[in-house]
Design a protein around this motif. Structure first.
Motif, short mmCIF file in Angstrom:
data_model
loop_
_atom_site.label_atom_id
_atom_site.label_comp_id
_atom_site.label_asym_id
_atom_site.label_seq_id
_atom_site.Cartn_x
_atom_site.Cartn_y
_atom_site.Cartn_z
N UNK A 242 -0.49 -2.48 7.71
CA UNK A 242 -1.48 -2.47 6.64
C UNK A 242 -0.90 -2.66 5.24
N UNK A 243 0.38 -2.35 5.04
CA UNK A 243 0.92 -2.35 3.68
C UNK A 243 2.09 -3.29 3.48
N UNK A 244 2.96 -3.43 4.45
CA UNK A 244 4.16 -4.24 4.26
C UNK A 244 3.88 -5.71 4.48
N UNK A 245 4.34 -6.57 3.58
CA UNK A 245 4.14 -8.01 3.71
C UNK A 245 5.48 -8.72 3.72
N UNK A 246 5.64 -9.65 4.66
CA UNK A 246 6.89 -10.40 4.78
C UNK A 246 6.58 -11.89 4.71
N UNK A 247 7.43 -12.67 3.98
CA UNK A 247 7.22 -14.11 3.94
C UNK A 247 7.42 -14.74 5.30
#
Length: 524
Positions: A242-247
């Motif tokens: 829900x919170x961590x975003x990775x390219x």
């Protein structure tokens, strides 16, 4: 160029060293002229119960091959050529979601090209996962993110580790050799029905992870996919927890067939998916000694492996089929739930297959006509409703409903023996299943008994429900293996609807990795 000799036979208990003189006789040469003999295939011919044979195919090299002329069961064979992988360099950010066989073998294949990726797994590593599963089986305490369905190795980690497949693919040998490299028994390279066993498969999975990390891959456990970011018409990032975003430039999605929240996410963002048929039913358990007697006859040689079976029945009038699935000799029926309030059963065997009971799924086909509505998620809801009914029938605590096979057929009563843990509750399974499924299974079992006299037995027990035979939908992809709706998304494996077991899932993961490598090599 070596020779291939087929149909060499030995009696059970005879040492395989006896193949060398048999091969020499088959080629018309002296045994001393054989420089190398390699097992290619080994199977059991049990068609004549009083004269069971082990049947072999071998590859033989000779000091002088000029005198031997191919004929009959003797043919020349090119040694298998090792695949070649051009070394690639790319700044492309590849993310693999899922550490089942599709995800793991996609990663292993990318490593052959010198490529690396970030691997995300919603569940835990196999060591912690095994403890979570054991606790569930003992106490009925389900960990929703670390269980038989979710975690390193995928659902097949808690199974029989079967490596059979109907897929004809040149990479089959490559997959089998990789398994051996990481600790699988070498006989899977030539066994006609290879299996690893759940006990050995866990160590193999750990070895694959360690090799990938040493090759430059990064691995994140307890990282559940919760979003996919798009930019300029293609995948640009993934969100986890829900919170961590990775390219992410390329997303290899290998979710497994039970990632229902992932299916819901894909549906919500408009990924092209479609309904597909699958099968549901029950697990049947017989004494392994009874199955051995049915398949091998009385007083069979003790060196023979625990007997297996596969049966199928088709009702031409209704168009439904019933069949046995994932047969586990000498195994146990295991609790395989991944959602609270639902009971799911599956089968598992160790490498030695030396338990007292045999089990197999007995399932009947279902399809879109059985589902409520046209949503691609309708098959998921069909499964979920059956699992909830089974939970309620068991009385809670993940106890499973069970019934004697005789009772299910309306032929009286029989003894209930169920290896399922945490335990079972006696229940009328005919009333639990959809009527067409129950009817097809009852017809099928009667047919199976005509093929395997003794299959209908007072010693046999049914436990339910088996719902996770394959994915309940397909994530649609094009000829380039990318999603037809989301460029850069590569659905793969059983959970994407393109495989049906460990081997076929691994092969599909390889297929996707090769497609990615070809695209990178072409500069696209």
């Amino acid at each position: 160029m070596p020779f291939l000799l087929r149909n060499l036979t030995l009696s059970p208990g005879v040492e395989e060293s006896a193949l060398r003189p048999l091969a020499a006789a088959g080629l018309g040469v002296r045994e001393a002229e054989i420089t190398e003999l390699t097992l290619v295939k080994k199977g059991v011919d049990a068609r004549k119960k009083g004269a069971i044979k082990l049947v072999y195919t071998v590859r033989v090299s000779l000091a002088d091959e000029s005198r031997v002329k191919p004929k009959g069961d003797v043919t020349r064979v090119e040694p298998p050529a090792a695949p070649r992988f051009p070394r690639l360099s790319s700044s492309e950010r590849i993310v693999i979601v899922g550490m089942g066989p599709a995800g793991l073998f996609a990663a292993l294949r990318l490593a052959e090209y010198g490529l690396t990726a970030r691997i995300l797994e919603r569940g835990r590593d196999v060591e912690r996962r095994a403890k979570d599963v054991s606790r569930f089986w003992r106490l009925g305490e389900l960990c929703a993110e670390s269980n038989v369905q979710f975690g390193e190795g995928g659902a097949g980690t808690f199974s029989d580790g079967k490596l059979t497949t109907r897929v004809k693919d040149a990479n089959c040998g490559w997959v089998l050799q990789r398994f051996v490299d990481f600790g699988a028994p070498p006989e899977i390279l030539y066994a006609s029905k290879p299996h690893i066993g759940t006990d050995r498969l866990r160590a193999v999975v750990r070895g694959i992870r360690e090799r990938l990390i040493a090759s430059g891959f990064s691995v994140g456990f307890e990282q559940r996919l919760t979003g996919i970011g798009m930019a300029a018409g293609r995948v640009a990032s993934v969100m986890v927890n829900e919170t961590g975003e990775e390219p992410c430039d390329t997303l290899v999605l290998a979710p497994g067939h039970s990632a229902r929240d992932t299916y819901a996410l894909l549906h919500a963002i408009g990924v092209n998916m479609e309904q597909k048929p699958f099968a549901v039913g029950l697990r049947v358990e017989h004494p392994q000694a009874l199955i051995n007697e049915i398949q091998y006859g009385r007083n069979a040689h003790p060196s023979l492996p625990a007997a297996e079976y596969f049966q199928a029945y088709n009702n031409e009038r209704t168009g439904r089929s019933a069949y046995s699935f994932c047969m586990c000799p000498g195994g146990v029926v295991v609790a395989s739930s991944s959602e609270t309030g639902g009971v799911v059963v599956n089968g598992m065997s160790g490498y030695r297959r030396n338990g007292p009971f045999a089990n197999s799924a007995l399932v009947a086909t279902v399809g879109p006509a059985d589902f409520a509505g046209a949503s691609p998620l309708a098959g998921v809801e069909f499964q979920r409703e059956l699992e909830r009914r089974a939970f309620n029938a068991g009385g809670g605590g993940y106890l499973a409903p069970a019934q004697s096979l005789m009772g299910f057929l309306g032929k009286g009563v029989g003894r209930i023996h169920a290896s399922y843990r945490p335990g079972v509750t006696e229940y009328d399974l005919v009333s639990l299943l959809p009527a067409p499924v129950a009817a097809t299974l009852r017809e099928g079992i009667e047919y199976f008994d005509r093929k395997m006299r003794g299959f209908i037995s007072a010693e046999a027990t049914l436990t339910g429900v088996e719902t996770r035979t394959s994915a309940p939908l397909r994530i649609v992809r094009g000829e380039d293996l990318q999603s037809k709706s989301h460029n850069g998304l590569y659905p793969t494996g059983e959970g994407a609807g393109y495989a049906g077991g460990i081997m076929s899932a691994a092969l599909d993961g390889i297929r996707v990795a090769d497609a990615i490598a070809a695209r990178i090599a072409a500069g696209r």
